[in-house]
Design an enzyme around this catalytic site. Structure first.
Site, PDB file in Angstrom:
ATOM      1  N   GLU A  80      10.922  21.713 -60.977  1.00 23.53           N
ATOM      2  CA  GLU A  80      11.257  20.676 -61.960  1.00 23.53           C
ATOM      3  C   GLU A  80      12.767  20.564 -62.156  1.00 23.53           C
ATOM      4  O   GLU A  80      13.288  19.466 -62.384  1.00 23.53           O
ATOM      5  CB  GLU A  80      10.582  20.994 -63.298  1.00 23.53           C
ATOM      6  CG  GLU A  80       9.070  20.850 -63.277  1.00 23.53           C
ATOM      7  CD  GLU A  80       8.354  22.089 -62.764  1.00 23.53           C
ATOM      8  OE1 GLU A  80       7.113  22.104 -62.773  1.00 23.53           O
ATOM      9  OE2 GLU A  80       9.053  23.053 -62.349  1.00 23.53           O
TER      10      GLU A  80
ATOM     11  N   PRO B 231       9.854  32.897 -48.556  1.00 23.87           N
ATOM     12  CA  PRO B 231       8.955  32.972 -49.709  1.00 23.87           C
ATOM     13  C   PRO B 231       9.442  32.114 -50.864  1.00 23.87           C
ATOM     14  O   PRO B 231      10.645  31.931 -51.063  1.00 23.87           O
ATOM     15  CB  PRO B 231       8.985  34.464 -50.077  1.00 23.87           C
ATOM     16  CG  PRO B 231       9.432  35.166 -48.826  1.00 23.87           C
ATOM     17  CD  PRO B 231      10.387  34.208 -48.180  1.00 23.87           C
TER      18      PRO B 231
ATOM     19  N   LEU C 197       6.858  18.655 -50.155  1.00 27.98           N
ATOM     20  CA  LEU C 197       7.103  18.333 -48.746  1.00 27.98           C
ATOM     21  C   LEU C 197       8.224  17.317 -48.567  1.00 27.98           C
ATOM     22  O   LEU C 197       8.676  17.072 -47.451  1.00 27.98           O
ATOM     23  CB  LEU C 197       5.821  17.822 -48.087  1.00 27.98           C
ATOM     24  CG  LEU C 197       5.182  16.534 -48.625  1.00 27.98           C
ATOM     25  CD1 LEU C 197       5.777  15.282 -47.991  1.00 27.98           C
ATOM     26  CD2 LEU C 197       3.686  16.557 -48.390  1.00 27.98           C
ATOM     27  N   ILE C 198       8.678  16.719 -49.663  1.00 26.86           N
ATOM     28  CA  ILE C 198       9.642  15.623 -49.567  1.00 26.86           C
ATOM     29  C   ILE C 198      10.998  16.115 -49.084  1.00 26.86           C
ATOM     30  O   ILE C 198      11.674  15.444 -48.291  1.00 26.86           O
ATOM     31  CB  ILE C 198       9.752  14.906 -50.924  1.00 26.86           C
ATOM     32  CG1 ILE C 198       8.402  14.277 -51.289  1.00 26.86           C
ATOM     33  CG2 ILE C 198      10.853  13.857 -50.907  1.00 26.86           C
ATOM     34  CD1 ILE C 198       8.325  13.762 -52.709  1.00 26.86           C
TER      35      ILE C 198
END
Length: 427
Positions: A59, A273, A341-342
């Site tokens: 966010e 990770p 994924l963007i």
């Protein structure tokens, strides 16, 4: 009925303190300014802030995109930035300018929320994506502070949960001043809870501008490698073990006693990770399986020789995507909803998706339709698909072009949201 919720949140404060102490062992950021979470601040009082709440790392990165548009649209804006996680706060510190303030989100008791609002008196609040807190909403309503939800998303599971707690959730969503949704499906679910949806602007993350220097460095390093590079990006707990199991199953019959990576010698593996507190555990797991590991923090100006490169740095995803030919999307191979994924698409890195992408359902569907991504049923098929794509130069070039085109085609949410904020402030 909110009094019952308020009683429970008040009673849970000792549990929250204990949780913070435990988490601070692995992430010292959780021990910073703990009293802020209970509405007690060392900063001087202020007023007129544009308040943005970005709970965690994802966010906060979306908020960074919005903040750039807000600062262009509202010259001289003073920012009040709040978070709930240590990684979010660390990332948010990079976004501050003189006159801005950064604190923890207040725990959602009436007293903590009141102390927070009295101290900072924001002109307007922007909650990022999903963070709707009943007492926070109610207090802003009473004080006439417009509280909005930007880049808003709500999946089916979250809608069902909110509907089961309708006595608490519906007043909270109805109490927002405006909601700007990512997709029409999100908007419909939000409206079902009474949220005042005023626009469907798309996903802010499409407006991301990858760090140019990082991207260039990653691509320059890739050019020095003879083998394609496959990235397990933003992997979550359990997914590295799934990946390792796949390699063990492939190598066991013919190469017993050898390192699992022997079967995949045609590609170089890179694992990043999602959470920094897991870097050491992932390294130990890989070494226990007989793999050699080179951590990013130990790279000395170039790429080392190792079975697996381990990305143990924060804020360098553009470098990792620039270095990779193909990415397996973390969070999508365990039932966790998938990571973003963007950013990969913006770096022209095609992705292979597991079955769990409910956090980015619309983006995942559109990426697959555009040829920027492909869907698989599990990790075994994902490893095969990623390696096959990485080793097929013609198909890979087309997928790279599709990824970049997909990212460019969906831009514009940041400025649309900033314009909506300006209208609300001046109404």
């Amino acid at each position: 009925m909110r009094w019952l919720y308020s009683t429970l949140t008040w009673a849970a404060q000792p549990l929250l303190r204990r949780k913070l102490r435990r988490r601070a062992v692995a992430e010292p950021g959780y021990a910073v300014a703990v009293e802020e979470r209970f509405g007690r601040y060392g900063q001087p009082a202020g007023s007129g802030f544009v308040w943005v709440h970005a709970v965690s790392l994802g966010e906060t990165r979306a908020a960074a995109i919005l903040l750039a548009a807000l600062r262009r649209t509202l010259p001289g804006m003073r920012l009040l930035l709040t978070h709930g996680t240590a990684t979010g706060r660390a990332e948010g510190a990079k976004l501050l300018q003189p006159g801005d303030v950064q604190v923890w989100q207040p725990w959602d008791t009436p007293a903590a929320v009141q102390r927070f609002l009295r101290r900072f008196r924001p002109a307007l609040g922007i909650l990022m994506e999903t963070e709707v807190w009943p007492n926070l909403v109610a207090a802003c309503q009473r004080q006439g502070i417009p509280l909005t939800l930007a880049n808003a998303r709500l999946n089916d599971a979250s809608l069902r949960k909110a509907q089961r707690l309708g006595w608490l959730a519906r007043p909270a969503y109805r109490g927002l001043a405006a909601v700007w949704a990512q997709t029409e499906a999100d908007a419909q679910r939000l409206r079902a809870l009474g949220a005042p949806v005023q626009g469907v602007f798309g996903n802010l993350k499409f407006d991301v501008e990858p760090d140019g220097a990082q991207l260039a460095q990653g691509r320059a390093w890739r050019a020095t490698q003879a083998r394609p590079v496959v990235l397990l990006a933003s992997s979550r707990e359990g997914e590295e073990a799934l990946w390792l199991d796949v390699l063990k199953q492939k190598v066991a019959p013919a190469l017993t006693g050898q390192a699992p990576a022997a079967i995949n010698s045609e590609v170089q593996w890179l694992i990043v990770p999602r959470h920094p507190q897991r870097f050491d555990a992932v390294e130990q797991m890989l070494r226990a399986a007989g793999l050699s590991v080179a951590r990013r923090s130990c790279w000395q100006g170039g790429l080392p020789q190792a079975d697996v490169w381990l990305g143990d740095s924060l804020g360098e995803m553009a470098l990792y995507y620039g270095l990779a030919d193909v990415a397996l999307l973390g969070g999508s191979f365990a039932p966790l909803g998938g990571q973003n994924l963007i950013e990969a698409a913006a770096c022209a890195c095609p992705v292979v998706l597991g079955p769990h992408t409910f956090n980015f359902a619309d983006a995942a569907q559109k990426a697959c339709a555009a040829g920027a991504a492909q869907r698989v049923v599990g990790m075994a098929q994902g490893v095969d698909a990623a390696c096959a794509l990485a080793c097929d130069a013609v198909t890979l070039a087309a997928a790279r072009a599709a990824a970049q085109g997909f990212a460019q085609a969906h831009r514009g949410a940041a400025q649309a949201t900033a314009d909506a904020v300006r209208r609300l402030l001046h109404s």
